[in-house]
Design a protein around this motif. Structure first.
Motif, PDB file in Angstrom:
ATOM      1  N   THR A  72       2.256   6.555   6.637  1.00  0.00           N
ATOM      2  CA  THR A  72       1.663   7.387   5.593  1.00  0.00           C
ATOM      3  C   THR A  72       0.410   6.711   5.054  1.00  0.00           C
ATOM      4  O   THR A  72       0.479   5.567   4.606  1.00  0.00           O
ATOM      5  CB  THR A  72       2.673   7.592   4.432  1.00  0.00           C
ATOM      6  N   MET A  73      -0.709   7.429   5.096  1.00  0.00           N
ATOM      7  CA  MET A  73      -1.962   6.886   4.602  1.00  0.00           C
ATOM      8  C   MET A  73      -2.329   7.542   3.276  1.00  0.00           C
ATOM      9  O   MET A  73      -2.401   8.763   3.174  1.00  0.00           O
ATOM     10  CB  MET A  73      -3.101   7.125   5.604  1.00  0.00           C
ATOM     11  N   GLY A  74      -2.538   6.717   2.265  1.00  0.00           N
ATOM     12  CA  GLY A  74      -3.149   7.191   1.041  1.00  0.00           C
ATOM     13  C   GLY A  74      -4.651   7.015   1.193  1.00  0.00           C
ATOM     14  O   GLY A  74      -5.104   6.063   1.827  1.00  0.00           O
ATOM     15  N   TYR A  75      -5.420   7.931   0.643  1.00  0.00           N
ATOM     16  CA  TYR A  75      -6.877   7.779   0.706  1.00  0.00           C
ATOM     17  C   TYR A  75      -7.508   8.465  -0.486  1.00  0.00           C
ATOM     18  O   TYR A  75      -6.922   9.345  -1.117  1.00  0.00           O
ATOM     19  CB  TYR A  75      -7.443   8.291   2.028  1.00  0.00           C
ATOM     20  N   SER A 116      -1.039  -2.298   1.558  1.00  0.00           N
ATOM     21  CA  SER A 116      -2.327  -2.936   1.856  1.00  0.00           C
ATOM     22  C   SER A 116      -3.371  -1.909   2.259  1.00  0.00           C
ATOM     23  O   SER A 116      -3.058  -0.774   2.594  1.00  0.00           O
ATOM     24  CB  SER A 116      -2.172  -3.958   2.985  1.00  0.00           C
ATOM     25  N   GLY A 117      -4.613  -2.347   2.269  1.00  0.00           N
ATOM     26  CA  GLY A 117      -5.743  -1.531   2.684  1.00  0.00           C
ATOM     27  C   GLY A 117      -6.993  -2.008   1.970  1.00  0.00           C
ATOM     28  O   GLY A 117      -6.906  -2.739   0.982  1.00  0.00           O
ATOM     29  N   PRO A 118      -8.155  -1.632   2.471  1.00  0.00           N
ATOM     30  CA  PRO A 118      -9.399  -2.098   1.854  1.00  0.00           C
ATOM     31  C   PRO A 118      -9.628  -1.465   0.481  1.00  0.00           C
ATOM     32  O   PRO A 118      -9.209  -0.336   0.230  1.00  0.00           O
ATOM     33  CB  PRO A 118     -10.478  -1.656   2.851  1.00  0.00           C
ATOM     34  N   ARG A 167     -11.645   4.579  -0.216  1.00  0.00           N
ATOM     35  CA  ARG A 167     -10.645   3.565   0.106  1.00  0.00           C
ATOM     36  C   ARG A 167      -9.497   4.262   0.820  1.00  0.00           C
ATOM     37  O   ARG A 167      -9.346   5.488   0.740  1.00  0.00           O
ATOM     38  CB  ARG A 167     -10.141   2.850  -1.143  1.00  0.00           C
ATOM     39  N   PHE A 168      -8.704   3.479   1.526  1.00  0.00           N
ATOM     40  CA  PHE A 168      -7.470   3.984   2.115  1.00  0.00           C
ATOM     41  C   PHE A 168      -6.452   2.861   2.099  1.00  0.00           C
ATOM     42  O   PHE A 168      -6.810   1.682   2.001  1.00  0.00           O
ATOM     43  CB  PHE A 168      -7.677   4.558   3.524  1.00  0.00           C
ATOM     44  N   TRP A 169      -5.183   3.214   2.165  1.00  0.00           N
ATOM     45  CA  TRP A 169      -4.132   2.211   2.101  1.00  0.00           C
ATOM     46  C   TRP A 169      -2.872   2.763   2.733  1.00  0.00           C
ATOM     47  O   TRP A 169      -2.735   3.963   2.950  1.00  0.00           O
ATOM     48  CB  TRP A 169      -3.866   1.781   0.652  1.00  0.00           C
ATOM     49  N   ASN A 170      -1.946   1.869   3.011  1.00  0.00           N
ATOM     50  CA  ASN A 170      -0.644   2.255   3.515  1.00  0.00           C
ATOM     51  C   ASN A 170       0.193   2.674   2.312  1.00  0.00           C
ATOM     52  O   ASN A 170       0.572   1.845   1.491  1.00  0.00           O
ATOM     53  CB  ASN A 170       0.009   1.092   4.266  1.00  0.00           C
ATOM     54  N   ALA A 171       0.478   3.950   2.209  1.00  0.00           N
ATOM     55  CA  ALA A 171       1.237   4.497   1.080  1.00  0.00           C
ATOM     56  C   ALA A 171       2.727   4.614   1.390  1.00  0.00           C
ATOM     57  O   ALA A 171       3.469   5.204   0.612  1.00  0.00           O
ATOM     58  CB  ALA A 171       0.679   5.869   0.707  1.00  0.00           C
ATOM     59  N   GLY A 172       3.154   4.047   2.510  1.00  0.00           N
ATOM     60  CA  GLY A 172       4.558   4.145   2.902  1.00  0.00           C
ATOM     61  C   GLY A 172       5.260   2.806   2.920  1.00  0.00           C
ATOM     62  O   GLY A 172       4.726   1.796   2.454  1.00  0.00           O
TER      63      GLY A 172
END
Length: 186
Positions: A64-67, A44-46, A92-97
């Motif tokens: 872990t944050m993906g951005y 999830s993430g915006p 944008r950013f999201w939970n990458a874990g």
């Protein structure tokens, strides 16, 4: 929605994303900033969005944050690492874990981000979907277009369809819950 909020103020949407607006502080340059914490579920993430008048800083506490900034490759931040999104930067950013992502950071100037995001989350909860309630979404995107934008909504919809929806919403009395909404910034 009673605004301004007493801080700390926690918001949570139906999909479990949490933001805590901790406090407003004045930084060394005399700019008011909002300290924030968030928690994001895996995957999830915006979506791609932009803050036209604010810088946003997020430091990973756990997970872990993906951005990504528009036009740039995706990046990963692990605990102790951070991302800075300058005003006007589409990002944008999201939970990458596989475990909850927890971050802490700030937005400056604070402006009315707490109101805007609380209204967005309430709209999502009302509709039970990420797109939010159509009347609320149209109101927020139209009213705060000088401050924020969501890239997932086509320009034609934002410039033509949403103002029509807002007009209909006003006639139908759909916006009483926005009576204390802060004025948009120019």
């Amino acid at each position: 929605m009673q605004y301004p909020f007493k801080l700390p103020h926690k918001i949570q949407n139906f999909s479990g994303e949490v933001i805590v607006f901790k406090e407003r502080l004045i930084d060394q340059d005399g700019i008011e900033m909002m300290l924030v914490e968030n928690e994001v579920a895996p995957g999830s993430g915006p979506p791609f969005h932009v803050h036209f008048l604010q810088d946003e800083y997020l430091k990973v506490v756990e997970g872990t944050m993906g951005y990504q900034s528009s036009g740039e490759p995706e990046r990963i931040a692990n605990p102790g690492e951070a991302a800075l999104f300058k005003r006007g930067d589409v990002h944008r950013f999201w939970n990458a874990g596989d475990t909850p992502l927890r971050c802490e950071g700030w937005v400056k100037p604070a402006n009315s981000l707490d109101f805007y995001l609380a209204a967005v989350y309430a709209s999502m909860d009302k509709a039970g979907k990420h797109a939010g309630d159509p009347f609320d979404t149209a109101y927020l995107i139209t009213r705060y277009r000088t401050e924020y934008d969501l890239m997932v909504i086509p320009t034609f919809v934002k410039k033509v369809v949403m103002p029509i929806i807002v007009s209909i919403g006003k006639i139908l009395g759909k916006y009483k819950h926005f009576a204390n909404a802060p004025a948009p910034l120019k």
